[in-house]
Design an enzyme around this catalytic site. Structure first.
Site, PDB file in Angstrom:
ATOM      1  N   SER A  71       0.860  -1.188   0.000  1.00 58.69           N
ATOM      2  CA  SER A  71       0.000   0.000   0.000  1.00 58.69           C
ATOM      3  C   SER A  71       0.886   1.224   0.000  1.00 58.69           C
ATOM      4  O   SER A  71       2.054   1.158   0.408  1.00 58.69           O
ATOM      5  CB  SER A  71      -0.878   0.001   1.259  1.00 58.69           C
ATOM      6  OG  SER A  71      -1.530   1.245   1.437  1.00 58.69           O
ATOM      7  N   TYR A 101      -2.088  -1.246  10.241  1.00 57.53           N
ATOM      8  CA  TYR A 101      -2.115  -1.443   8.789  1.00 57.53           C
ATOM      9  C   TYR A 101      -0.824  -0.951   8.157  1.00 57.53           C
ATOM     10  O   TYR A 101      -0.193  -1.655   7.353  1.00 57.53           O
ATOM     11  CB  TYR A 101      -3.314  -0.694   8.210  1.00 57.53           C
ATOM     12  CG  TYR A 101      -3.475  -0.809   6.719  1.00 57.53           C
ATOM     13  CD1 TYR A 101      -4.063  -1.931   6.153  1.00 57.53           C
ATOM     14  CD2 TYR A 101      -3.063   0.217   5.868  1.00 57.53           C
ATOM     15  CE1 TYR A 101      -4.229  -2.037   4.784  1.00 57.53           C
ATOM     16  CE2 TYR A 101      -3.219   0.123   4.509  1.00 57.53           C
ATOM     17  CZ  TYR A 101      -3.804  -1.013   3.964  1.00 57.53           C
ATOM     18  OH  TYR A 101      -3.946  -1.112   2.593  1.00 57.53           O
TER      19      TYR A 101
END
Length: 252
Positions: A131, A144
């Site tokens: 990401s 995350y």
């Protein structure tokens, strides 16, 4: 000979877009997911299996089945979860571990079981979904972001370790992707920051030089390229598909 690809979390969202792109490119497509309803909607010519990427027994069974079909040419370790959206002092250890388990350990288990099949063939392509949070950080999303940074470290190590066996490893870093999962993130982040959903959305879009969100097929097309012969010497790379992030934490 038809090439075979496995996409984890491939029944919906970005994974589904990857699977559709590989299907269009002529691959035999295998997908795993924990969403049984989504698995029931995939095309009949795909092989769809329920599997929790955090379960070694589930993942081992999937790869044993693939081995009986002749092996694996490409792996997209795509499964992930958004995790909690909260200030660091408000994040519980159980929520931290759950997020890291899916995003990092899920990738580890997939590549652990894919590697022997690819080593046997002395060829293969591994693509991990990281990401832009794994490049810049992500306020209010510590588990995350930490997991996605670790995914990049895993990818770099795989490229070095498996390269001598003809196996390439790369990471795709999506930006904000249109869809239900991102919608949930927008709502939770708006609550955490005291903003409206639309303000957060515009913040993400304006934080890119192209001023827009990514769509699933953008990620799928990149995954197919990375698995193709056209990318035969592309390995160890972090490839953002994000419309060029210029401000990873825009404030409105």
């Amino acid at each position: 000979m038809t090439r075979r690809v496995l996409i984890t979390a491939g029944a919906s969202g970005v994974g589904r877009a990857m699977a559709e792109a590989f299907d269009a490119a002529g691959y035999a497509v295998w997908v795993t997911d924990i969403d049984e309803d989504a698995l029931n909607t995939v095309p009949n010519h795909w092989v769809a299996r329920y599997a929790n990427v955090s379960s070694e027994s589930d993942m081992s069974a999937v790869f044993q089945a693939i081995a009986t079909e002749g092996g694996l040419d490409a792996l997209c370790a795509n499964a992930g979860t958004a995790g909690p959206t909260n200030a660091i002092e408000e994040i519980g250890l159980a929520d931290w571990r759950s997020c890291v388990s899916v995003n990092l350990e899920g990738a580890f288990l997939a590549v652990k079981h894919a590697a022997p099949l690819m080593k046997a063939a002395q060829a293969g392509s591994i693509t991990l979904t990281s990401s832009t949070a794994g490049q810049y950080g992500y306020p209010y999303r510590a588990p995350y972001s930490a997991a996605k940074w670790a995914v990049i470290g895993l990818m770099k190590t795989l490229a070095m370790e498996l390269g001598p066996h003809g196996i390439r490893a790369n990471a795709i870093c999506p930006g904000a992707v249109e869809g239900p999962r991102m919608e949930g993130v927008l709502q939770r982040e708006a609550a955490a920051k005291g903003m409206t959903r639309d303000q957060v959305y515009e913040g993400y879009a304006s934080g890119t030089s192209m001023g827009r969100f990514v769509e699933g097929h953008d990620i799928g097309n990149m995954a197919v390229f990375l698995a193709s012969d056209a990318a035969r010497l592309v390995s160890g790379q972090i490839i953002a598909v994000d419309g060029h992030t210029v401000n990873p934490d825009p404030k409105i």
